[in-house]
Design a protein around this motif. Structure first.
Motif, mmCIF file in Angstrom:
data_model
loop_
_atom_site.group_PDB
_atom_site.id
_atom_site.type_symbol
_atom_site.label_atom_id
_atom_site.label_comp_id
_atom_site.label_asym_id
_atom_site.label_seq_id
_atom_site.Cartn_x
_atom_site.Cartn_y
_atom_site.Cartn_z
ATOM 1 N N PRO A 170 57.167 10.745 136.044
ATOM 2 C CA PRO A 170 56.817 12.150 135.827
ATOM 3 C C PRO A 170 57.849 13.076 136.447
ATOM 4 O O PRO A 170 58.652 12.677 137.280
ATOM 5 C CB PRO A 170 55.463 12.285 136.540
ATOM 6 C CG PRO A 170 55.499 11.236 137.607
ATOM 7 C CD PRO A 170 56.303 10.091 137.046
ATOM 8 N N ASN A 171 57.843 14.343 136.040
ATOM 9 C CA ASN A 171 58.713 15.358 136.622
ATOM 10 C C ASN A 171 58.176 15.767 137.991
ATOM 11 O O ASN A 171 56.978 15.753 138.227
ATOM 12 C CB ASN A 171 58.786 16.583 135.708
ATOM 13 C CG ASN A 171 59.735 16.375 134.550
ATOM 14 O OD1 ASN A 171 60.762 15.750 134.707
ATOM 15 N ND2 ASN A 171 59.369 16.909 133.399
ATOM 16 N N PRO A 172 59.065 16.215 138.920
ATOM 17 C CA PRO A 172 60.524 16.301 138.807
ATOM 18 C C PRO A 172 61.264 14.985 139.079
ATOM 19 O O PRO A 172 62.494 14.966 139.049
ATOM 20 C CB PRO A 172 60.886 17.336 139.860
ATOM 21 C CG PRO A 172 59.861 17.148 140.919
ATOM 22 C CD PRO A 172 58.591 16.758 140.220
ATOM 23 N N THR A 173 60.536 13.933 139.346
ATOM 24 C CA THR A 173 61.184 12.654 139.596
ATOM 25 C C THR A 173 62.003 12.207 138.396
ATOM 26 O O THR A 173 63.092 11.640 138.548
ATOM 27 C CB THR A 173 60.119 11.589 139.938
ATOM 28 O OG1 THR A 173 59.333 12.043 141.038
ATOM 29 C CG2 THR A 173 60.767 10.280 140.309
ATOM 30 N N PHE A 174 61.504 12.485 137.205
ATOM 31 C CA PHE A 174 62.231 12.109 135.998
ATOM 32 C C PHE A 174 63.606 12.780 135.956
ATOM 33 O O PHE A 174 64.624 12.147 135.661
ATOM 34 C CB PHE A 174 61.415 12.490 134.763
ATOM 35 C CG PHE A 174 62.197 12.450 133.495
ATOM 36 C CD1 PHE A 174 62.507 11.241 132.903
ATOM 37 C CD2 PHE A 174 62.642 13.620 132.899
ATOM 38 C CE1 PHE A 174 63.231 11.201 131.732
ATOM 39 C CE2 PHE A 174 63.370 13.587 131.725
ATOM 40 C CZ PHE A 174 63.665 12.374 131.137
ATOM 41 N N THR A 211 62.733 12.500 147.440
ATOM 42 C CA THR A 211 61.688 12.047 148.362
ATOM 43 C C THR A 211 60.777 13.186 148.802
ATOM 44 O O THR A 211 59.599 12.960 149.128
ATOM 45 C CB THR A 211 62.328 11.401 149.603
ATOM 46 O OG1 THR A 211 63.222 12.337 150.218
ATOM 47 C CG2 THR A 211 63.102 10.154 149.228
ATOM 48 N N HIS A 212 61.280 14.427 148.816
ATOM 49 C CA HIS A 212 60.462 15.566 149.225
ATOM 50 C C HIS A 212 59.580 16.092 148.102
ATOM 51 O O HIS A 212 58.646 16.863 148.357
ATOM 52 C CB HIS A 212 61.357 16.710 149.724
ATOM 53 C CG HIS A 212 61.970 16.464 151.055
ATOM 54 N ND1 HIS A 212 63.295 16.148 151.225
ATOM 55 C CD2 HIS A 212 61.439 16.458 152.307
ATOM 56 C CE1 HIS A 212 63.573 15.979 152.499
ATOM 57 N NE2 HIS A 212 62.456 16.150 153.179
ATOM 58 N N THR A 213 59.904 15.721 146.872
ATOM 59 C CA THR A 213 59.177 16.282 145.730
ATOM 60 C C THR A 213 58.331 15.241 144.996
ATOM 61 O O THR A 213 57.970 15.456 143.835
ATOM 62 C CB THR A 213 60.171 16.920 144.740
ATOM 63 O OG1 THR A 213 61.133 15.936 144.336
ATOM 64 C CG2 THR A 213 60.886 18.101 145.377
ATOM 65 N N LEU A 214 58.030 14.142 145.636
ATOM 66 C CA LEU A 214 57.199 13.130 144.995
ATOM 67 C C LEU A 214 55.767 13.626 144.830
ATOM 68 O O LEU A 214 55.230 14.326 145.695
ATOM 69 C CB LEU A 214 57.202 11.846 145.830
ATOM 70 C CG LEU A 214 58.505 11.028 145.851
ATOM 71 C CD1 LEU A 214 58.359 9.852 146.803
ATOM 72 C CD2 LEU A 214 58.843 10.527 144.454
ATOM 73 N N ASP A 215 55.161 13.279 143.710
ATOM 74 C CA ASP A 215 53.760 13.624 143.494
ATOM 75 C C ASP A 215 52.865 12.778 144.394
ATOM 76 O O ASP A 215 53.283 11.767 144.966
ATOM 77 C CB ASP A 215 53.385 13.413 142.023
ATOM 78 C CG ASP A 215 54.086 14.423 141.125
ATOM 79 O OD1 ASP A 215 54.490 15.486 141.641
ATOM 80 O OD2 ASP A 215 54.229 14.132 139.920
ATOM 81 N N LYS A 216 51.634 13.176 144.491
ATOM 82 C CA LYS A 216 50.710 12.460 145.362
ATOM 83 C C LYS A 216 50.460 11.036 144.885
ATOM 84 O O LYS A 216 50.207 10.152 145.680
ATOM 85 C CB LYS A 216 49.383 13.235 145.443
ATOM 86 C CG LYS A 216 49.500 14.592 146.127
ATOM 87 C CD LYS A 216 48.157 15.287 146.212
ATOM 88 C CE LYS A 216 48.270 16.635 146.898
ATOM 89 N NZ LYS A 216 46.964 17.340 147.000
ATOM 90 N N GLY A 217 50.519 10.814 143.596
ATOM 91 C CA GLY A 217 50.262 9.479 143.080
ATOM 92 C C GLY A 217 51.461 8.554 143.107
ATOM 93 O O GLY A 217 51.345 7.381 142.747
ATOM 94 N N GLU A 218 52.638 9.067 143.505
ATOM 95 C CA GLU A 218 53.850 8.259 143.516
ATOM 96 C C GLU A 218 54.104 7.696 144.901
ATOM 97 O O GLU A 218 53.947 8.396 145.915
ATOM 98 C CB GLU A 218 55.063 9.092 143.081
ATOM 99 C CG GLU A 218 55.082 9.439 141.618
ATOM 100 C CD GLU A 218 56.394 10.106 141.233
ATOM 101 O OE1 GLU A 218 57.340 9.383 140.877
ATOM 102 O OE2 GLU A 218 56.462 11.347 141.310
ATOM 103 N N ALA A 219 54.522 6.446 144.931
ATOM 104 C CA ALA A 219 54.861 5.796 146.188
ATOM 105 C C ALA A 219 56.354 5.913 146.446
ATOM 106 O O ALA A 219 57.170 5.941 145.517
ATOM 107 C CB ALA A 219 54.441 4.320 146.161
ATOM 108 N N MET A 220 56.717 5.961 147.716
ATOM 109 C CA MET A 220 58.121 6.059 148.085
ATOM 110 C C MET A 220 58.901 4.827 147.632
ATOM 111 O O MET A 220 60.056 4.932 147.180
ATOM 112 C CB MET A 220 58.237 6.221 149.601
ATOM 113 C CG MET A 220 59.642 6.513 150.089
ATOM 114 S SD MET A 220 60.118 8.227 149.832
ATOM 115 C CE MET A 220 59.022 9.048 150.992
#
Length: 274
Positions: free
Chosen positions: A76-80, A204-213
């Motif tokens: 998902p964005n912004p990770t994408f 790493t600062h903009t990960l969604d709550k459902g995304e793991a590091m």
């Protein structure tokens, strides 16, 4: 009629004497009138030279790349956008594989002198990475707000500046304007070495709550692997085509790489607006 022949035990399976004896004992070897046995057909088939093609490994490699990209684009964005910019940056920076050959052709230098140029590039890279934390702490952090928002803004600023430096430097490398300007362009291009680290820090600062590091770092590693898998043969083939061509400028692959860096700048602009 068969002739009995004694073979010494010292003759191994790979010995020339044993091979000549076995050829004498085979009655169908030199006599075309005798029918061929299935075992003889298998032996002939196994001894026939095999033609190895590079097409199948390349197709498997590109299939693996496409599969990895499908996995990559499921973020998902912004990770994408972060992963996509990392992929574009990885493709653009893989032009380093043709840099020694290009420098030797452009400047007329032997490989020993070109290796000194590559040593200078490594020195500039190390200097940029060592000084970047100091510049961030003394000059950038006091200008931005504290906390997470300030860290995100600093990461984006460093990423954008690094992309601009990469673009300007790689465009300069594409012109055959002498050794001094070539070295200057190489230093400007290499000064953007902190791009990937700053972009990953932003991600790493903009990960969604459902995304793991851990999943994010797996995607970044996958992006680097795909970029290496696609970029190295891409730039090598482009350089080979340019050398064979009589009308394409020798620096064309570097200008194409600058175009990729420009696309990366658009991606960072999108991240600023998000």
């Amino acid at each position: 009629m068969y002739v009995a022949t004694f073979v010494s035990p010292r003759c191994g399976r790979n010995d020339s004497v044993a091979e000549s004896v076995e050829s004498c004992l085979d009655p169908s070897e030199d006599n075309p009138l005798l029918p061929a046995t299935p075992s003889r057909d298998l032996d002939l088939a196994s001894s026939s030279p095999k033609q190895h093609s590079i097409a199948q490994p390349l197709l498997r490699s590109w299939h693996a790349s496409c599969t990895s990209l499908l996995t990559l684009f499921s973020s998902p964005n912004p990770t994408f956008t972060v992963i996509l910019v990392l992929l574009i940056n990885g493709l653009a920076t893989r032009i380093d594989v043709i840099l020694p050959q290009y420098a030797s052709l452009t400047l007329g230098w032997p490989l020993a002198t070109v290796n000194r140029l590559m040593a200078l590039k490594a020195l500039v890279t190390a200097t940029s990475l060592f000084t970047l934390p100091l510049v961030r702490r003394k000059y950038l952090e006091p200008r931005y707000a504290d906390g997470k928002s300030g860290a995100i803004a600093i990461d984006l600023f460093i990423t954008h500046v690094s992309l601009v430096a990469n673009t300007i430097g790689i465009v300069g490398l594409g012109f055959s304007a002498g050794a001094l300007l070539f070295i200057l362009g190489l230093c400007v291009y290499t000064s953007g070495a902190g791009l990937a680290d700053s972009l990953i820090s932003f991600g790493t600062h903009t990960l969604d709550k459902g995304e793991a590091m851990a999943d994010f770092y797996v995607r970044t590693g996958l992006a680097n692997a795909v970029a290496a898998l696609m970029g190295v043969p891409l730039w090598s083939a482009a350089m080979s085509y340019v050398i064979r061509s009589e009308w394409i400028p020798l620096g064309t692959p570097f200008w194409l790489s600058a175009g990729l860096f420009g696309v990366g700048c658009l991606g960072v602009t999108r991240l600023k607006r998000a």
